[in-house]
Design a protein around this motif. Structure first.
Motif, PDB file in Angstrom:
ATOM      1  N   ILE A 268      52.474  44.605  51.100  1.00 30.12           N
ATOM      2  CA  ILE A 268      53.089  43.284  51.300  1.00 30.12           C
ATOM      3  C   ILE A 268      52.052  42.218  51.644  1.00 30.12           C
ATOM      4  O   ILE A 268      52.120  41.082  51.144  1.00 30.12           O
ATOM      5  N   VAL A 269      51.058  42.578  52.481  1.00 36.74           N
ATOM      6  CA  VAL A 269      50.124  41.553  52.990  1.00 36.74           C
ATOM      7  C   VAL A 269      48.862  41.419  52.147  1.00 36.74           C
ATOM      8  O   VAL A 269      48.077  40.488  52.380  1.00 36.74           O
ATOM      9  N   ALA A 270      48.633  42.303  51.183  1.00 38.60           N
ATOM     10  CA  ALA A 270      47.358  42.288  50.454  1.00 38.60           C
ATOM     11  C   ALA A 270      47.113  40.950  49.757  1.00 38.60           C
ATOM     12  O   ALA A 270      46.042  40.345  49.903  1.00 38.60           O
ATOM     13  N   ARG A 271      48.080  40.473  49.006  1.00 40.48           N
ATOM     14  CA  ARG A 271      47.895  39.207  48.286  1.00 40.48           C
ATOM     15  C   ARG A 271      47.769  38.017  49.251  1.00 40.48           C
ATOM     16  O   ARG A 271      46.841  37.205  49.111  1.00 40.48           O
ATOM     17  N   PRO A 272      48.673  37.856  50.245  1.00 37.55           N
ATOM     18  CA  PRO A 272      48.503  36.752  51.203  1.00 37.55           C
ATOM     19  C   PRO A 272      47.181  36.825  51.969  1.00 37.55           C
ATOM     20  O   PRO A 272      46.581  35.789  52.270  1.00 37.55           O
TER      21      PRO A 272
END
Length: 324
Positions: free
Chosen positions: A201-205
């Protein structure tokens, strides 16, 4: 290509972990077991002792490697590492406290370790928000070392309060994956799977936040929410690894350092490369711990410290601190 090479290296280290040990079973005898034959004693050593040890090492290395990469990217600090910033020490103190009140390392759930790791993560976040501290890697490490020293001192105080607890804490705090049953994974795998989902979930942000918080907001991300999810993922990973193997320092520093050297600054590529590199580092250190003082064994935590300390010194002494 680096991911494939790291995967092949991990495969070879797994084979070495199954073949070599400090006991009387030789590598050739262990190989016969892998080939489908071998003596009863050799089969017992490989299947009941070395195989569980290898699997637990894989999970521990995966958790610590990913946790280190997340912390470094979140704090924009190449020296941020769970073992150096008090996260592992917080987890260890919580476990020691639980042992003092009657728990044992054989029945200990990962929840206690994760709670301590969460408290350590909260202190890390607070430290990064102190004026000038979060932007200075060396000062942040000094603050983390102070916190770690305080928590270790408190853990030592707990050891003085009860002899039974002291013996168990002393064995556990050195860090080891030897003699751990696979049943210990039952309590930690759900937490690790939840952490892996959070990482997806947090990889791109997180990659967007590397461009600056304003750029991340402009792309539709919420930095505060992302930090919370990262802290939760790190707490789950470090707590699980600590419950399995005890507090191991420098693994979360060495693994992302190696991964970034081949993957570059993109956190998504770094996280992917940490998946094989983390287990490879732990298992390689474990094999060394078995062979360097055979027929005895060195604690795994001692070997990881011997590996990680030169890497830390190399980063600190670099003319230009690596940028994240």
């Amino acid at each position: 290509m680096p991911l494939i090479a790291a995967g092949l290296l991990l495969f070879l280290i797994i084979i070495a972990s199954l073949l070599y040990g400090a006991g009387p079973i030789s590598a050739s005898e262990a190989f016969m077991v892998l080939a489908g034959s071998g003596s009863e004693e050799a089969r017992f050593v490989v299947s009941e002792l070395r195989l569980p040890r290898t699997i637990i090492g894989l999970v521990t290395g995966l958790a610590l490697g990913l946790a280190g990469a997340l912390l470094q990217s979140m704090t924009r600090n190449p020296l941020a590492e769970p073992g150096l910033l008090g996260v592992s020490a917080g987890s260890g103190f919580a476990v020691a406290l639980a042992i003092l009140f009657g728990a044992s390392t054989a029945t200990l759930t990962s929840f206690v370790a994760q709670l301590g790791a969460l408290a350590g993560c909260a202190l890390v976040i607070a430290a990064t928000r102190v004026q000038g501290l979060g932007n200075d890697p060396v000062r942040l490490i000094l603050a983390g070392a102070t916190l770690t020293g305080l928590l270790l001192a408190l853990t030592s105080m707990l050891m003085l309060m009860d002899q039974r607890a002291a013996d168990e804490i002393r064995f556990w705090i050195t860090g080891s994956i030897a003699g751990k049953p696979l049943s210990m994974l039952q309590a930690t795998l759900p937490s690790i799977l939840a952490a892996l989902i959070l990482i997806v979930i947090v990889a791109r942000p997180l990659a967007a936040m590397a461009l600056g918080e304003k750029a991340a907001v402009g792309l539709g991300h919420h930095p505060g929410r992302i930090r919370f999810l990262i802290v939760l993922a790190v707490a789950l990973l470090v707590g699980s690894a600590t419950a399995l193997a005890g507090p191991l320092i420098f693994v979360g520093l060495v693994v992302p350092f190696i991964a970034r050297a081949f993957a570059g600054p993109d956190i998504r590529k770094t996280l992917w490369l940490c998946v094989p590199v983390g287990p490879a580092v732990i298992l390689a250190a474990d094999v060394v711990s078995r062979l360097i003082a055979a027929p005895a064994e060195l604690p795994l935590g001692v070997v990881t410290a011997l590996i990680g300390a030169p890497v830390l010194l190399a980063i600190v002494r670099a003319g230009r601190m690596p940028s994240l």
